[in-house]
Design a protein around this motif. Structure first.
Motif, PDB file in Angstrom:
ATOM      1  N   ASP A 103       0.829  -1.203   0.000  1.00  0.00           N
ATOM      2  CA  ASP A 103       0.000   0.000   0.000  1.00  0.00           C
ATOM      3  C   ASP A 103       0.868   1.259   0.000  1.00  0.00           C
ATOM      4  O   ASP A 103       0.602   2.210  -0.737  1.00  0.00           O
ATOM      5  N   GLN A 162     -18.909   1.146 -12.430  1.00  0.00           N
ATOM      6  CA  GLN A 162     -17.935   2.154 -12.850  1.00  0.00           C
ATOM      7  C   GLN A 162     -18.499   3.560 -12.676  1.00  0.00           C
ATOM      8  O   GLN A 162     -17.810   4.484 -12.233  1.00  0.00           O
ATOM      9  N   PHE A 218     -18.558   4.302  -8.871  1.00  0.00           N
ATOM     10  CA  PHE A 218     -17.228   4.646  -8.360  1.00  0.00           C
ATOM     11  C   PHE A 218     -16.883   6.100  -8.701  1.00  0.00           C
ATOM     12  O   PHE A 218     -16.346   6.836  -7.885  1.00  0.00           O
ATOM     13  N   GLY A 236     -16.521   8.627  -5.671  1.00  0.00           N
ATOM     14  CA  GLY A 236     -15.107   8.731  -5.343  1.00  0.00           C
ATOM     15  C   GLY A 236     -14.557   7.481  -4.687  1.00  0.00           C
ATOM     16  O   GLY A 236     -13.413   7.467  -4.215  1.00  0.00           O
ATOM     17  N   SER A 237     -15.335   6.406  -4.654  1.00  0.00           N
ATOM     18  CA  SER A 237     -14.868   5.144  -4.080  1.00  0.00           C
ATOM     19  C   SER A 237     -13.859   4.506  -5.019  1.00  0.00           C
ATOM     20  O   SER A 237     -14.084   4.438  -6.232  1.00  0.00           O
ATOM     21  N   ARG A 238     -12.769   4.013  -4.450  1.00  0.00           N
ATOM     22  CA  ARG A 238     -11.737   3.386  -5.276  1.00  0.00           C
ATOM     23  C   ARG A 238     -12.069   1.946  -5.630  1.00  0.00           C
ATOM     24  O   ARG A 238     -11.582   1.414  -6.626  1.00  0.00           O
ATOM     25  N   ASP A 239     -12.889   1.302  -4.808  1.00  0.00           N
ATOM     26  CA  ASP A 239     -13.179  -0.111  -5.032  1.00  0.00           C
ATOM     27  C   ASP A 239     -14.452  -0.495  -4.293  1.00  0.00           C
ATOM     28  O   ASP A 239     -15.106   0.338  -3.664  1.00  0.00           O
ATOM     29  N   GLU A 247     -14.569   0.254  -0.345  1.00  0.00           N
ATOM     30  CA  GLU A 247     -14.877   1.636   0.031  1.00  0.00           C
ATOM     31  C   GLU A 247     -16.340   1.965  -0.240  1.00  0.00           C
ATOM     32  O   GLU A 247     -16.978   2.677   0.535  1.00  0.00           O
TER      33      GLU A 247
END
Length: 224
Positions: A77, A198, A201, A205-208, A211
């Motif tokens: 990370d 997609q 997201f 603003g969620s990365r995955d 989140e």
């Protein structure tokens, strides 16, 4: 040679027990869509293998001498070399489970689980999904949602920009549902679910998925 080639998921296996490590490599090699590109006996070797081979999935033991799985996840990370990681463990600690997810793991399989559970989990994390049992998914995501409500939380975003269908999908993700299950429940195709995700997201603003699940649970708790 066949005109159609199977797209293989490239895997690195990290475990300090030689018999288990080599047996895992052989077991994964029985799957036509898997290719084990490297094995590692400790955390430092795991990091080197990830940097060298750029695998799709890292199958990672948590407890290894000197440089354990937790430190591997922290280093991946910190250096921006995150790889879809499937944790393989005998631990029954809720704290361990929540910690590996915080550090970026996207799946967890118990060493007592059967091979098919491991195969399915690897395919899921390689495809961008979370791979936890239903009970464990709810438990871990709920723990992280509680963290998200603390003042120091870095979780941002909101569901207010989502359409009704996108909200349905966001809450389904929070319940630990897989893309194919969401598609079946909503009577849409799996590709449509992926397209919606997609969009979700981008809007939140969620990365995955993790989140997004935390965000959805956090908002659901406020509305309760």
């Amino acid at each position: 040679m066949s005109e159609f080639q199977v797209q293989k998921t490239r895997i690195v296996v990290a475990d300090d027990h030689a018999i288990l490590r080599e047996s895992l490599a052989l077991l994964l090699g029985t799957q036509p869509d898997f290719e084990v590109v490297g094995t590692a006996s400790n955390g430092q070797e795991a990091l080197e293998m990830v940097q060298r081979f750029h695998p799709d999935v890292l199958v990672l033991d948590l407890f290894m001498p000197n440089f354990d799985g937790f430190e591997v996840l922290r280093t991946l990370d910190r250096t921006g070399n995150r790889v879809a990681t499937m944790v393989l463990t005998a631990s029954e600690s809720d704290t361990d489970y929540a910690q590996v997810v915080r550090l970026g793991a996207r799946g967890l399989v118990m060493k007592g689980d059967g091979p098919q559970r491991l195969f399915e989990g690897i395919r899921m994390v390689a495809g961008g999904e979370l791979a936890f049992s239903d009970d464990l998914a709810r438990q871990v995501v709920s723990t992280l949602a509680n963290d998200a409500r603390a003042p120091q939380s870095s979780v941002q975003g909101s569901l207010h920009r989502l359409s009704d269908r996108e909200r349905q999908i966001a809450y389904a993700v929070a319940r630990g549902m897989k893309n194919r299950d969401i598609a079946e429940q909503l009577s849409i195709s799996e590709n449509t679910v992926k397209r919606h995700l997609q969009s979700i997201f981008g809007k939140t603003g969620s990365r995955d998925r993790l989140e997004l699940a935390v965000l959805a649970l956090n908002e659901a708790s406020k509305a309760a």
